[in-house]
Design a protein around this motif. Structure first.
Motif, PDB file in Angstrom:
ATOM      1  N   ASP A  80      26.758  40.213  33.267  1.00  0.00           N
ATOM      2  CA  ASP A  80      25.655  39.272  33.039  1.00  0.00           C
ATOM      3  C   ASP A  80      24.344  39.702  33.695  1.00  0.00           C
ATOM      4  O   ASP A  80      23.358  38.985  33.633  1.00  0.00           O
TER       5      ASP A  80
ATOM      6  N   GLU B  21      29.814  36.467  27.223  1.00  0.00           N
ATOM      7  CA  GLU B  21      31.025  35.744  27.610  1.00  0.00           C
ATOM      8  C   GLU B  21      32.152  35.962  26.603  1.00  0.00           C
ATOM      9  O   GLU B  21      33.312  36.199  26.978  1.00  0.00           O
TER      10      GLU B  21
ATOM     11  N   GLU C 252      35.809  37.936  27.116  1.00  0.00           N
ATOM     12  CA  GLU C 252      37.081  37.318  26.744  1.00  0.00           C
ATOM     13  C   GLU C 252      37.894  38.237  25.845  1.00  0.00           C
ATOM     14  O   GLU C 252      39.107  38.390  26.018  1.00  0.00           O
TER      15      GLU C 252
END
Length: 809
Positions: free
Chosen positions: A148, A558, A562
C-alpha cells in the motif's frame, strides 16, 4: 499509381468539375506517391488485458502489426519487439514475438522486485526504427505495491502553460482566423482556464474559456503591428506574430457527407491565382486540385465518400509548390462493425458464458477478421473501460504528436460532443508522419535498420581443445520440428565467424547446430553472439502516482493481496523458490518405480498434478519451481539452475545436484530440452538416500522419469550442439482458466481471478462468426468483455459488453 480526383469546386452551382492537373500539381502528387511507395509505414497496436498491475503479475497482450495507409496486416516485418521501460529509460524486460499475417500474442512477466511507479510498454519493428520513436506503439503501465506504499512523485505544479494554434498555422493581417489554444500544467495535463485576450493598447479582443481538456478556440481578425496577449496567474502569453502576407483556412466538418473548406488571403499577398490543394490520409491522396485565390477567398465543398477513415491532412501550396497552409481534420465512417451477444445477461458463479460474435460491413455482408478479448472483473480493476483501443490508436494517436488523454473518449457513441472535441485535438496537435518540405526536397530517411523476416544467428566456431577459431569450417543448422525439416549449411571465415539468416527459433524449444573442421573432424565448440535488445532514449509524459491512493486503487491492491494469498495457500507456487517448512509428497507410482534402479527418493513429485494447459510450452524446471521443499531453482528458460538445500556432503554449498534421466546420468541442459508434457515424475534424493549413487550424489540427485513410450536421448550426438536462444521468439503461452463442467481436484481452490479470461486468437469464419466460452468465478460481480480486432482489409473493430454474476441460489 493511385487514382486521384483532380477537381475544382464551384460553390455557386453546388457541383464540382474534373479538370486536367497542372504540371506543378502532378509533381506534388508524384513526389508524395514516391515517398509512400519507397518507405511503407508500419504501425503496431498492443491490446493488453489491463493497465494496472502489481509486481509478479503478467501482462497478457495481442500484437496487431499493420502497414500502409489502409492499415492492412503487414507483410513487411515478422519480428515485433516488446519492451518495458522505467522512468529512467532503463529496460526492465523485453520479448520478441513472431508476427504472421500481422498477428502475434505473448506475455510480459513483471518482476516481483519491481518498484511501484509508471512504466512504458512499447512495441516496434526494426523497420520502424528508421523513422524515429514517434512511430512506436507506447502505453503507460501503472505498477502499484502490495504494501500500500507507493513511490511518490511530486504533486502537480500550479504553473500553467498556454499555447496558441492559428487554424492553418499563421496569423495574417486582416484575415479572419480561428485560433485554438491549449492550457496544460507541468505534467502535460489539460487545465481549465477563463481569461481574455488583449491587444497592446489594453483592449479586450476575445474571451478564452476552455471547452474540453484545457482546449478551446476563439475568432480573431489580427492587425499588423499589434501584439496580442493573454494573462494567467500574472504570467503573460503572447500570440504568434502577425504576418503582412499569407493565407488561412477554415474547416467546417460538422456535415455528414461534405467537408466545407474556406481559404482566405489579403490584398498584400501576390501570386495567388495558381494555388493547389492536396488532401491525403496517411499518404493516400483523396483529392488534388488547383484553386484561385485572386479574390482573396475561395470556398469548396469536398465529398467525404472517398476519404479513408482517420486524419485528413489538408495542404495549400503556392504557385512555386511551397506548402503555405496546413490543417488536420478527422473523418469518421460507418464501416465494419462487430456485434457481441451472450447467451444470457445474468449468470451464476462458476457458470459457463457463451459469447457469439458477428462481424459485418455496412451492407450486412460477413467479414473475416481477427480479434482478441479480455474478460475482466471490473469490481477488482481501476479502469472500467480501456483508455485506448485499436481504433483510437491506429486512427488517431499513432499519427499525432503529443499526449492525448483518454483517446477512446472521442470514439464514444454516447459522447454527443465527441466530434467538436476531436476537432480541437486536430487543431492543437501536429502531424507526426512526415513534413512536406522533406518530401519536396526528396530528403528521405536514412535506412539503417533493415526489415526483419526472422532471427539472424551468428557466432564463432572454435576448436574444442584449444579454443582457437576454425577457419573454413562448416556449420549446419537444423530444426526437425518443421515439415520438411529446416537444414542450412554455412562456411566459417578466417576468424571462425559464421552467420545464419532468418532463423525461426523459439525460446521454449532447442535448435541444433553441428560443426566440423574443413577435414570433417567434429571436436568443435560453438560461441554464440548475444541477441542484443534495442533501447533508445524515449521522452514520454509520465502522469504522476498519487501521494495517497484513492479508494479504487486501495481496493485493487487489497484484492490483489487476497488473490496472492490464495495462490500461496493452494498452488505451492509463490515468489519464493525455497520451501523449507513444507514437505510436498506426490503420489507414489509403485508399478513404474519397480523399473527404477534406485527406488524411491526422499520426495516424489508427480507431473500429473499439474494441468496439461499449465505444462504446455514449459520445461520441467519451470514446473518444479517453488513446488518441492528445499529445492532451489533460479533463472529462467534455458538458463535455469537448481540446488538441493541440505544435500551437500562436503562439496560446498554451491555444488549442483547430479541429474538422471530414466536412471541414466545426464546434464541439466538435456533435461531443459524435454517438454514438461513428457515428464511423469521427479524423485529427489539427498543425504543418506543419495548414497546409492556413490560420489556423484554428494550434492543430492534429481531423477527425472518420462512417461512410458516417450523416447529421449540422455546423451547428445557427437558434434551436435543444441541450445535454446534466450532472446529468440517468445514461445506460445496458453492462458489458464478453469472449466467447471466437471469436477477436478484443483477446483477446491477459491476462484477470485480479476482476469477471468484472455482470448487472443479469435478468428471469424466465412460467415463472419466466432464463439468464445469461459466460466465465471466465485464472486458476485460484473465482468467486462473488451473485444478489439482488425479485418483482413484493415478496418478496426471494437466492442464492449458487461455481464452480471450473482450467487447461485
Amino acid at each position: 499509381m493511385h487514382k486521384f480526383a483532380y477537381l475544382i469546386l464551384n460553390l455557386l452551382i453546388g457541383s464540382y468539375l474534373f479538370v486536367s492537373p497542372s504540371s506543378s500539381l502532378q509533381e506534388l502528387t508524384s513526389k508524395l506517391e514516391k515517398y509512400s511507395s519507397e518507405f511503407p509505414q508500419e504501425k503496431i497496436y498492443l491490446h493488453t488485458d489491463k493497465a494496472h498491475y502489481l509486481p509478479g503479475e503478467t501482462i497478457w497482450l495481442k500484437s496487431y502489426l499493420v502497414a500502409g495507409a489502409l492499415h492492412q496486416p503487414s507483410p513487411i516485418s515478422n519480428n515485433v519487439h516488446i519492451e518495458l521501460i522505467d522512468t529512467n529509460n532503463k529496460l526492465i524486460t523485453s520479448a520478441l514475438l513472431r508476427s504472421e499475417n500481422g498477428l502475434s500474442d505473448g506475455i510480459v512477466i513483471l518482476p516481483m522486485e519491481l518498484a511501484p511507479g509508471k512504466y512504458l510498454l512499447r512495441g516496434f519493428t526494426n523497420w520502424m526504427r528508421n523513422f524515429g520513436d514517434d512511430f512506436f506503439f507506447q502505453k503507460e503501465i501503472t505498477v502499484l505495491s502490495y504494501d500500500d506504499t507507493q513511490k511518490q512523485t511530486a504533486p502537480k505544479s500550479s504553473s500553467v502553460d498556454l499555447q496558441f494554434f492559428p487554424e492553418g498555422g499563421h496569423l495574417v493581417d486582416k484575415v479572419a482566423t480561428r485560433v485554438a489554444f491549449k492550457a496544460i500544467d507541468s505534467n502535460g495535463e489539460g487545465v481549465e482556464i477563463n481569461t481574455n485576450v488583449f491587444d497592446d493598447q489594453g483592449k479586450m479582443i476575445a474571451e478564452l474559456t476552455t471547452q474540453h481538456d484545457g482546449m478551446g478556440f476563439f475568432s480573431l481578425i489580427p492587425e499588423l503591428g499589434k501584439n496580442y496577449t493573454a494573462e494567467i496567474n500574472n504570467k503573460k502569453f503572447e500570440l504568434p506574430k502577425i504576418e503582412a502576407q499569407g493565407f488561412s483556412i477554415s474547416v467546417n466538418n460538422a456535415m455528414e457527407d461534405i467537408m466545407r473548406l474556406t481559404f482566405r488571403s489579403n490584398e498584400k499577398t501576390t501570386e495567388k491565382d495558381k494555388m493547389n490543394v492536396i488532401i491525403h490520409s496517411r499518404g493516400l491522396i483523396s483529392y488534388a486540385y488547383p484553386i484561385d485565390l485572386s479574390q482573396n477567398i475561395a470556398f469548396q465543398n469536398i465529398p467525404k465518400n472517398i476519404m479513408p477513415e482517420g486524419i485528413q491532412h489538408i495542404t495549400l501550396f503556392d504557385a512555386k509548390g511551397n506548402p503555405v497552409v496546413e490543417r488536420l481534420v478527422f473523418v469518421k465512417k460507418d464501416g465494419v462493425v462487430v456485434a457481441v451477444e451472450t447467451d444470457k445477461e445474468n449468470y451464476g458463479t462458476r457458470e459457463k458464458v457463451t459469447a457469439q460474435l458477428k462481424v459485418v460491413d455496412s451492407k450486412g455482408n460477413p467479414v473475416q477478421s481477427s480479434l482478441s478479448m479480455a474478460a475482466l472483473d471490473i469490481n477488482q480493476t481501476i479502469e472500467d473501460k480501456p483508455s485506448t483501443t485499436i481504433a483510437s490508436n491506429l486512427l488517431l494517436t499513432s499519427d499525432l504528436k503529443g499526449y492525448i488523454k483518454n483517446p477512446t473518449h472521442y470514439f464514444d457513441p454516447n459522447n454527443q460532443e465527441a466530434d467538436q472535441q476531436l476537432d480541437l485535438v486536430m487543431m492543437t496537435h501536429g502531424w507526426v508522419r512526415f513534413n512536406w518540405e522533406s518530401i519536396l526536397k526528396e530528403e528521405y530517411p536514412q535506412v539503417d535498420h533493415l526489415i526483419e523476416k526472422g532471427i539472424n544467428i551468428k557466432g564463432t566456431l572454435v576448436d574444442q581443445f584449444n579454443d582457437k577459431p576454425i577457419e573454413n569450417g562448416e556449420v549446419t543448422y537444423f530444426d526437425n520440428s518443421f515439415n520438411p525439416p529446416v537444414i542450412e549449411n554455412v562456411k566459417t571465415d578466417k576468424d571462425g565467424r559464421w552467420e545464419i539468416f532468418n532463423v525461426i527459433a523459439y525460446n521454449t524449444k532447442p535448435i541444433s547446430f553441428q560443426g566440423a573442421t574443413k577435414k570433417g573432424k567434429k571436436f568443435v565448440s560453438f560461441k554464440f553472439d548475444s541477441l542484443n535488445n534495442y533501447v533508445a532514449p524515449v521522452d514520454w509524459i509520465k502522469s504522476p502516482l498519487p501521494i495517497e491512493l484513492n479508494q479504487e486503487e486501495l481496493n485493487f491492491v487489497e484484492k490483489s493481496k487476497e488473490r496472492l494469498q490464495i495462490d500461496e495457500a493452494y498452488d505451492f507456487d509463490t515468489s519464493l523458490t525455497v520451501l523449507e517448512s513444507v514437505t510436498v509428497e506426490g503420489k507414489r507410482y509403485t508399478e513404474d518405480q519397480k523399473q527404477s534402479a534406485y527406488g524411491s527418493g526422499d520426495n516424489t513429485f508427480s507431473f500429473d498434478k499439474i494441468s496439461e494447459t499449465s505444462r504446455l510450452a514449459r520445461n520441467p524446471l519451470e514446473i518444479l519451481q517453488g513446488r518441492i521443499a528445499g529445492v532451489q531453482i533460479a533463472g529462467s528458460g534455458p538458463f535455469m539452475t537448481i540446488q538441493i538445500r541440505g544435500a551437500s556432503t562436503g562439496l560446498g554449498a554451491a555444488a549442483a545436484p547430479a541429474i538422471f534421466l530414466n536412471d541414466i546420468p545426464t546434464d541439466l541442459q538435456t533435461v531443459l530440452y524435454i517438454p514438461a508434457m513428457d515428464i511423469e515424475r521427479v524423485e529427489i534424493f539427498k543425504g543418506p538416500s543419495a548414497a546409492v549413487f556413490g560420489s556423484i550424489g554428494g550434492a543430492g540427485v534429481i531423477a527425472f522419469y518420462t512417461y512410458q513410450g516417450v523416447k529421449v536421448s540422455s546423451k547428445p550426438s557427437e558434434g551436435i550442439y543444441a541450445t535454446i536462444l534466450k532472446n529468440a521468439y517468445q514461445g506460445n503461452r496458453e492462458f489458464y482458466a478453469p472449466k467447471y463442467d466437471k469436477f477436478e481436484p484443483e477446483h477446491i481452490k477459491p476462484d477470485k481471478r480479476v482476469l477471468v479470461y484472455w482470448a487472443p486468437k479469435i478468428m471469424t469464419n466465412e460467415k463472419g462468426e466466432a464463439t468464445v466460452e469461459f466460466w465465471t468465478t466465485d464472486l458476485e460481480t460484473d465482468i467486462a468483455l473488451d473485444f478489439q480486432g482488425i479485418t483482413q482489409t484493415g478496418q478496426t473493430l471494437t466492442d464492449y459488453k458487461t455481464v452480471t454474476v450473482k450467487k447461485n441460489k
